[in-house]
Design an enzyme around this catalytic site. Structure first.
Site, PDB file in Angstrom:
ATOM      1  N   TYR A 136      37.870  46.362  43.943  1.00  0.00           N
ATOM      2  CA  TYR A 136      37.194  45.353  43.121  1.00  0.00           C
ATOM      3  C   TYR A 136      36.937  44.056  43.886  1.00  0.00           C
ATOM      4  O   TYR A 136      35.776  43.624  44.001  1.00  0.00           O
ATOM      5  CB  TYR A 136      37.980  45.088  41.836  1.00  0.00           C
ATOM      6  CG  TYR A 136      37.452  43.907  41.055  1.00  0.00           C
ATOM      7  CD1 TYR A 136      36.247  44.001  40.372  1.00  0.00           C
ATOM      8  CD2 TYR A 136      38.130  42.688  41.030  1.00  0.00           C
ATOM      9  CE1 TYR A 136      35.723  42.919  39.668  1.00  0.00           C
ATOM     10  CE2 TYR A 136      37.621  41.605  40.335  1.00  0.00           C
ATOM     11  CZ  TYR A 136      36.415  41.723  39.655  1.00  0.00           C
ATOM     12  OH  TYR A 136      35.903  40.636  38.984  1.00  0.00           O
ATOM     13  N   LYS A 140      33.214  42.733  45.134  1.00  0.00           N
ATOM     14  CA  LYS A 140      32.708  41.474  44.560  1.00  0.00           C
ATOM     15  C   LYS A 140      32.378  40.468  45.660  1.00  0.00           C
ATOM     16  O   LYS A 140      31.418  39.695  45.547  1.00  0.00           O
ATOM     17  CB  LYS A 140      33.726  40.883  43.584  1.00  0.00           C
ATOM     18  CG  LYS A 140      33.871  41.656  42.281  1.00  0.00           C
ATOM     19  CD  LYS A 140      32.595  41.702  41.465  1.00  0.00           C
ATOM     20  CE  LYS A 140      32.326  40.408  40.744  1.00  0.00           C
ATOM     21  NZ  LYS A 140      31.122  40.486  39.863  1.00  0.00           N
TER      22      LYS A 140
END
Length: 323
Positions: A136, A140
């Protein structure tokens, strides 16, 4: 204005749609499943996936601006899955904005600069992390870089640990696992969080100020309550809002890190099983991560209108009314 909100049926996306529709903007939402709350707001729903370039371009067509909230979240999972949504999907949104002449407010995360060490009162000059323990934050960070280097007027916002009524992640997770919850380390580390309506305010403020050549273009901004608190203090405040007893037990960080490593290894050979503890979770729960939001105050005019105390009261009231 005509605005598209990707992930409009999600936690933050819905709050952004509510603000925009409430002030009279024409709002579309791009997400995968129809949402009754958006129907009540009069939001046009485009049922599609950000991984579909043609669908994204069709949704953006005719819009002046996009608030990109859609993302794959989580503390564990295959890098490929996260990359397809968070990186490739963001690139589709950026390309559609370029083709349609729309400006872009991209919802990022402070985890893009967190390398597992303490971050205490840092501002946006802190560099991107060079190591990540989960897909994640890694994806990102990749997505934010693509947006800020892109061909359209764009700004990235980094709301931190978004919570409030309707939160699908933190409080439900704490409640479901409350019998095995532990705080890490001998004492709390200081963190920042943000109430969902404050995060939505920041998105709309950025949207209104983002123009070609404006100071916002190509910049990232931390968005928080401006009320740092202890990690355990925050966890127990959410549990108290749900009428549950506080967590008191503590586990040494080294033991938690070792357990997370073993559990992730097990998950790697057990298809579809998500470990209850990960290295990323250990980092988040055992390090300081709070931020200087002076830039957001200055450039966005951001002022957290819902205090921590008021947000907790709203959360408690919401939970008491829930069936």
């Amino acid at each position: 204005m005509n605005v598209l909100v990707t992930g409009g049926g999600g936690f933050l996306g819905l709050a952004v749609c509510r603000l925009l529709a409430g002030r009279g903007d024409s709002v579309r939402a791009l997400h995968r499943r129809r949402h009754a709350g958006l129907e009540a707001l009069g939001v046009t729903q485009c049922l599609a996936d950000v991984r579909d370039p043609a669908a994204v371009r069709a949704a953006v067509d005719g819009c002046e601006a996009v608030v990109h909230c859609a993302a794959m979240t989580g503390t564990y999972g295959a890098y490929r899955d996260f990359r397809e949504v968070n990186v490739d999907g963001t690139r589709n949104v950026l390309d559609a904005c370029a083709a349609g002449g729309a400006r872009l407010v991209h919802v990022s995360s402070p985890s893009v600069v967190h390398d597992g060490r303490d971050l205490e009162g840092v501002d946006e000059s802190v560099p991107y992390a060079t190591r990540f323990t989960a897909a994640y934050p890694r994806t990102k960070a990749m997505a934010e870089r693509i947006v800020l280097a892109g061909p359209v007027p764009a700004v990235a916002l980094r709301p931190h640990l978004v919570w409030g009524p309707g939160d699908p992640h933190f409080l439900p997770g704490f409640v479901a696992n409350r019998r095995r919850l532990w705080l890490l380390g001998r004492e709390d580390r200081t963190i920042d969080t943000v109430y969902v309506d404050n995060a939505a305010d920041a998105c709309v403020l950025a949207l209104d100020r983002l123009r070609p050549g404006s100071p916002l273009c190509g910049r990232a901004y931390f968005v928080t309550q401006g009320e740092p608190c202890g990690f355990g203090e925050w966890v127990n405040a959410l549990l108290a809002a749900a009428g549950l007893r506080p967590v008191r037990r503590r586990l040494p960080v080294r033991a938690a890190r070792a357990a997370a490593f073993v559990l992730e290894r097990l998950a790697g050979v057990r298809d579809g099983w998500e470990p209850p503890l990960t290295r990323f979770l250990v980092e988040q729960a055992s390090t300081a991560h709070w931020f200087d939001i002076s830039a957001a105050r200055r450039d966005l005019g951001y002022r957290p209108r819902v205090s921590m105390a008021d947000g907790l009261a709203r959360l408690a009231a919401h939970l008491s009314e829930a069936p």
